[in-house]
Design a protein around this motif. Structure first.
Motif, mmCIF file in Angstrom:
data_model
loop_
_atom_site.group_PDB
_atom_site.id
_atom_site.type_symbol
_atom_site.label_atom_id
_atom_site.label_comp_id
_atom_site.label_asym_id
_atom_site.label_seq_id
_atom_site.Cartn_x
_atom_site.Cartn_y
_atom_site.Cartn_z
ATOM 1 N N HIS A 219 -20.586 23.872 8.023
ATOM 2 C CA HIS A 219 -19.226 23.323 7.942
ATOM 3 C C HIS A 219 -18.540 23.823 6.673
ATOM 4 C CE1 HIS A 219 -20.451 20.713 11.154
ATOM 5 N NE2 HIS A 219 -21.295 20.024 10.389
ATOM 6 N N VAL A 220 -17.216 23.884 6.718
ATOM 7 C CA VAL A 220 -16.380 24.137 5.541
ATOM 8 C C VAL A 220 -15.346 23.021 5.473
ATOM 9 C CG1 VAL A 220 -14.857 25.733 4.351
ATOM 10 C CG2 VAL A 220 -16.693 26.625 5.791
ATOM 11 N N LEU A 221 -15.324 22.280 4.363
ATOM 12 C CA LEU A 221 -14.408 21.149 4.187
ATOM 13 C C LEU A 221 -13.321 21.562 3.203
ATOM 14 C CD1 LEU A 221 -17.209 18.428 3.771
ATOM 15 C CD2 LEU A 221 -16.245 19.360 5.881
ATOM 16 N N LYS A 222 -12.064 21.552 3.662
ATOM 17 C CA LYS A 222 -10.971 22.144 2.884
ATOM 18 C C LYS A 222 -9.883 21.152 2.496
ATOM 19 C CE LYS A 222 -11.468 26.650 5.174
ATOM 20 N NZ LYS A 222 -10.763 27.722 5.923
ATOM 21 N N ASP A 223 -10.183 19.873 2.400
ATOM 22 C CA ASP A 223 -9.120 18.890 2.196
ATOM 23 C C ASP A 223 -8.671 18.736 0.746
ATOM 24 O OD1 ASP A 223 -8.724 16.824 4.831
ATOM 25 O OD2 ASP A 223 -10.420 18.179 4.853
ATOM 26 N N HIS A 224 -9.487 19.146 -0.217
ATOM 27 C CA HIS A 224 -9.088 19.003 -1.622
ATOM 28 C C HIS A 224 -8.040 20.045 -1.994
ATOM 29 C CE1 HIS A 224 -11.587 15.789 -3.165
ATOM 30 N NE2 HIS A 224 -12.650 16.293 -2.576
ATOM 31 N N ALA A 225 -7.179 19.671 -2.966
ATOM 32 C CA ALA A 225 -6.091 20.550 -3.388
ATOM 33 C C ALA A 225 -6.369 21.219 -4.727
ATOM 34 C CB ALA A 225 -4.785 19.759 -3.489
#
Length: 546
Positions: free
Chosen positions: A322-328
């Motif tokens: 998985h790749v989690l991309k929610d942080h800015a």
């Protein structure tokens, strides 16, 4: 002769005013109480009619009787605060520390929110059967490092302590005598991280020179040569869980060069390299991947990076899941609700040592599955965007009241907001029920570990809070700060319990084991903080005169 009665006793007068009559005790009203489990929201017993002044200990006895427990289980009780938009921001729950009468019905803010017709829903959370005593004073100030102490970690049994420093050495300390036992020389730069194997057979260190080294903690000697491969400094280390591999667990290292390397401790060579990140990898964690299997026989690797992503890998072959991309912004910290049991492996509060590797693997697996009995393996990530995210990536084998938690998904369960500056550290409690986050805004925030709901803010530091550590029973939290203090917080009252001063400069690292706390920082001294019970003896001086 008639008997003379004594004169009547003179009435006490306070500034000319007679003593007031003592007030009669106020009658206590009866209330309807519904006991509910905090784990899954299930009703523990039918609603009961109780006097409001029943003590917390009485409620504990009653719950054990109603649930027909074979062994008495300690509980903590709380009532959720009613939503009031006009109320000042504060804790979202009222902890019952004395009784419902004194803590809820006489509450200065929320007392008017409860009526006689209400059913008081009391949420019950089982506590650890042992209790950790708070450190009350500095028992030793240990010198030896010639540069700031950057990291410190107790061994899984709590018998040894390892520290890393800017003087390019790591040191081992004997906690029984509170003296140094070995100096580990080999790195050519700052020692940035130290990590114990869960069986306490090896110690791993990572340095600014990009090398990973293994040490024998008993002899204080290196195990082979340095493991070289990173082109920049090592930022984090993590061992393979004992319940997955008890004989020769592997170790993972993350680096500023944007890669994660998994090393074999037998050959001291890299097995594979994870190269998906495009910036510094700040943290690596080796999780078990839950209890449902999913073909992840050797666990899961979680990596957090300055490329604003969190990546999840199959630890068997290095395949990206998985790749989690929610942080800015940069993701700088990461924690699992199984961190404590993975770190301590087969060792618990009883102090029992496994006889062999098979028994150790069995005990470690039992402790791991006990934590995940009512929840999946959860992940909290913290970032320089001032926020945190709670994730559940692998479905739970046990149904949960929260559908998102039980089924697992690639979107976060919730976003944890409230900090005003960058997140410096986040840590789950040993039982996974709580998560605590520290920030450069000088505050600590508590969250519910399963839902991410805000609980309370701990304020008292006047500088950035760098590091957090939980007590083994989950009842206390210790924090290290830029303001040169170490503070212990009571999570029953959400207030400061002990303020431990002694450092003369910033405190970079802290750890908590049994009733001992260790801290180190810029002043190059290691402070051992322990519990002391002071007994005051009165001396009577008798004067004899002729």
């Amino acid at each position: 002769m008639a008997t003379l009665l004594p004169p009547p006793k003179r009435q006490k007068v306070y500034h000319g005013v007679p003593e007031p009559e003592p007030e009669a005790p106020k009658p206590t009203r009866n209330i309807l109480v519904q006991f509910v489990s905090e784990d899954d929201g299930s009703v523990l017993a039918p609603a009961v009619n109780l006097p409001a002044d029943v003590s917390r200990e009485g409620l504990e006895v009653l719950v054990n009787r109603l649930t027909k427990s074979d062994e008495p289980v300690p509980f903590s009780f709380h009532v959720d605060c009613p939503e009031n938009v006009n109320a000042a921001p504060g804790p979202t729950r009222i902890v019952i520390s004395k009784s419902i009468q004194s803590d809820i019905l006489n509450h200065p803010i929320h007392a008017d929110s409860f009526t006689e017709e209400d059913v008081f829903v009391v949420r019950c959370s089982p506590q650890s059967v042992f209790r950790v005593r708070p450190a009350t004073r500095c028992s030793a100030s240990l010198s030896g490092h010639s540069s700031p102490i950057l990291c410190a970690s107790f061994s899984p049994t709590g018998a040894l302590l390892a520290t890393g420093s800017g003087d390019a050495t790591a040191r081992l300390w004997d906690l029984n005598t509170e003296t140094p036992s070995h100096t580990l020389v080999g790195h050519k730069g700052w020692v940035l991280c130290v990590e114990w194997e869960a069986m306490e057979r090896l110690l791993a260190t990572g340095g600014h020179d990009g090398h990973v080294r293994l040490w024998d903690p008993k002899a204080g000697k290196p195990v082979g040569d340095a493991m070289k491969g990173h082109t920049k400094w090592v930022t984090s280390l993590c061992w393979e869980p004992i319940h997955l591999n008890s004989k020769s667990p592997r170790i993972a290292s993350s680096s500023k060069d944007g890669t994660v390397r998994v090393w074999s401790t037998l050959t001291r060579k890299v097995e594979y390299t994870l190269g998906g990140h495009i910036a510094s990898v700040n943290v690596v964690k080796w999780g078990g991947g839950g209890t449902s299997g999913f073909g992840l026989k050797r666990g899961v690797l979680y990596t957090a990076s300055s490329d604003r992503t969190v990546r999840v890998w199959d630890a068997d072959c290095g395949r990206q899941l998985h790749v989690l991309k929610d942080h800015a912004h940069w993701v700088t910290t990461l924690t699992l609700n199984t961190d404590f049991v993975l770190r301590t492996g087969p060792f618990d509060h009883t102090g029992k040592r496994p006889a062999n590797d098979e028994e150790a693997q069995h005990l470690a697996l039992k402790r791991y599955t006990d934590v995940l009995a009512t929840t999946p393996e959860l992940l909290v990530t913290g970032s320089d965007d001032h926020t945190l995210f709670l994730w559940s990536l692998f479905p739970s084998s046990v149904p949960s009241s929260d559908i998102a938690v039980s089924q697992g998904k690639l979107k976060p369960i919730t976003r944890l907001t409230g900090h005003q500056r960058q997140i410096s550290h986040v840590a789950f409690s040993p039982d996974g029920r709580w998560a605590a986050s520290s920030s450069w805004d000088s505050s600590i925030r508590l969250w519910e570990g399963r839902t991410g709901k805000y609980v309370a803010t701990l304020r008292g530091h006047v500088g950035a809070v760098y590091r957090l550590a939980w007590s083994a029973d989950g009842r206390m939290l210790v924090s290290a700060s830029k303001d040169a203090t170490v503070k212990i917080w009571d999570l029953k009252t959400y207030k400061l319990k002990v303020d431990l001063s002694g450092h003369t400069d910033e405190v970079y690292c802290v750890d908590f084991v049994a009733d001992k706390v260790v801290s180190g920082g810029r002043d190059k001294h290691l402070k051992m903080l322990a519990f002391f019970h002071l007994t005051v003896h009165r001396k009577f001086i008798v004067c004899i005169s002729n």
